[in-house]
Design an enzyme around this catalytic site. Structure first.
Site, PDB file in Angstrom:
ATOM      1  N   HIS A   1      25.273 -87.094 111.885  1.00 34.74           N
ATOM      2  CA  HIS A   1      25.582 -85.762 112.393  1.00 34.74           C
ATOM      3  C   HIS A   1      25.216 -84.679 111.402  1.00 34.74           C
ATOM      4  O   HIS A   1      24.575 -83.690 111.747  1.00 34.74           O
ATOM      5  CB  HIS A   1      27.068 -85.652 112.758  1.00 34.74           C
ATOM      6  CG  HIS A   1      27.406 -84.382 113.437  1.00 34.74           C
ATOM      7  ND1 HIS A   1      27.677 -83.217 112.734  1.00 34.74           N
ATOM      8  CD2 HIS A   1      27.488 -84.062 114.744  1.00 34.74           C
ATOM      9  CE1 HIS A   1      27.912 -82.249 113.595  1.00 34.74           C
ATOM     10  NE2 HIS A   1      27.814 -82.733 114.832  1.00 34.74           N
TER      11      HIS A   1
ATOM     12  N   GLY B   1      28.342 -89.567 123.274  1.00 37.72           N
ATOM     13  CA  GLY B   1      28.608 -88.186 123.668  1.00 37.72           C
ATOM     14  C   GLY B   1      27.308 -87.418 123.851  1.00 37.72           C
ATOM     15  O   GLY B   1      26.218 -87.986 123.915  1.00 37.72           O
TER      16      GLY B   1
ATOM     17  N   LEU C   1      29.499 -92.886 116.787  1.00 33.41           N
ATOM     18  CA  LEU C   1      30.453 -93.851 117.330  1.00 33.41           C
ATOM     19  C   LEU C   1      30.500 -93.908 118.852  1.00 33.41           C
ATOM     20  O   LEU C   1      30.889 -94.928 119.409  1.00 33.41           O
ATOM     21  CB  LEU C   1      31.858 -93.562 116.803  1.00 33.41           C
ATOM     22  CG  LEU C   1      32.052 -93.872 115.322  1.00 33.41           C
ATOM     23  CD1 LEU C   1      33.458 -93.472 114.885  1.00 33.41           C
ATOM     24  CD2 LEU C   1      31.797 -95.347 115.041  1.00 33.41           C
TER      25      LEU C   1
ATOM     26  N   HIS D   1      25.612 -85.647 121.856  1.00 37.20           N
ATOM     27  CA  HIS D   1      24.608 -85.784 120.804  1.00 37.20           C
ATOM     28  C   HIS D   1      23.684 -86.975 121.074  1.00 37.20           C
ATOM     29  O   HIS D   1      22.475 -86.869 120.872  1.00 37.20           O
ATOM     30  CB  HIS D   1      25.263 -85.940 119.437  1.00 37.20           C
ATOM     31  CG  HIS D   1      25.940 -84.707 118.944  1.00 37.20           C
ATOM     32  ND1 HIS D   1      25.485 -83.434 119.175  1.00 37.20           N
ATOM     33  CD2 HIS D   1      27.064 -84.560 118.191  1.00 37.20           C
ATOM     34  CE1 HIS D   1      26.277 -82.553 118.605  1.00 37.20           C
ATOM     35  NE2 HIS D   1      27.262 -83.210 118.010  1.00 37.20           N
TER      36      HIS D   1
END
Length: 122
Positions: free
Chosen positions: A9, A75, A72, A77
């Site tokens: 990220h 989503g 993880l 992203h």
């Protein structure tokens, strides 16, 4: 040349970004010669960003890049942002073969890693 590109990220906190650099060194030490090099890139807040990292792969002479998203869950992203950034970079480097591995959190082993982590109390 095949390069593994770990995408994280990114953080405004430099220490967090340095953890990714350390992780890349650990991955490099475990590499079974499948990849000629392991580098990192960030989605946001840090450098190199995804486009810069893919350009670096090209500059290093890569013919193939495997993107490994260090996330993880699936989503926005994973489902939108990273693919969009990869598409932008591919447009500038159409000779690269770019593959995207599944995101880290999709692995069945993640539950075992979480239990080990929970038991590793200092």
């Amino acid at each position: 040349m095949n390069i593994l590109l770990l995408i994280a990220h990114g953080s405004r906190r430099e220490e967090s970004n340095l953890e990714i650099e350390s992780l890349v060194k650990k991955i490099t030490s475990l590499n079974n010669e499948e990849f000629d090099s392991v580098i990192h890139g960030f989605l946001e807040f840090a450098s190199p960003n995804i486009e810069e990292a893919i350009q670096k792969c090209s500059d290093m002479g890569a013919s193939s890049v495997t993107i490994l998203p260090y996330f993880l869950s699936a989503g926005v992203h994973i489902t939108r942002d990273i693919p969009e950034e990869i598409s932008k970079a591919y447009a500038k480097n159409p000779n690269l073969k770019i593959k995207i591995a599944n995101y880290f959190g999709s692995r069945d082993e993640i539950a075992e890693i979480l239990i080990k982590t929970a038991l590793d109390i200092k």
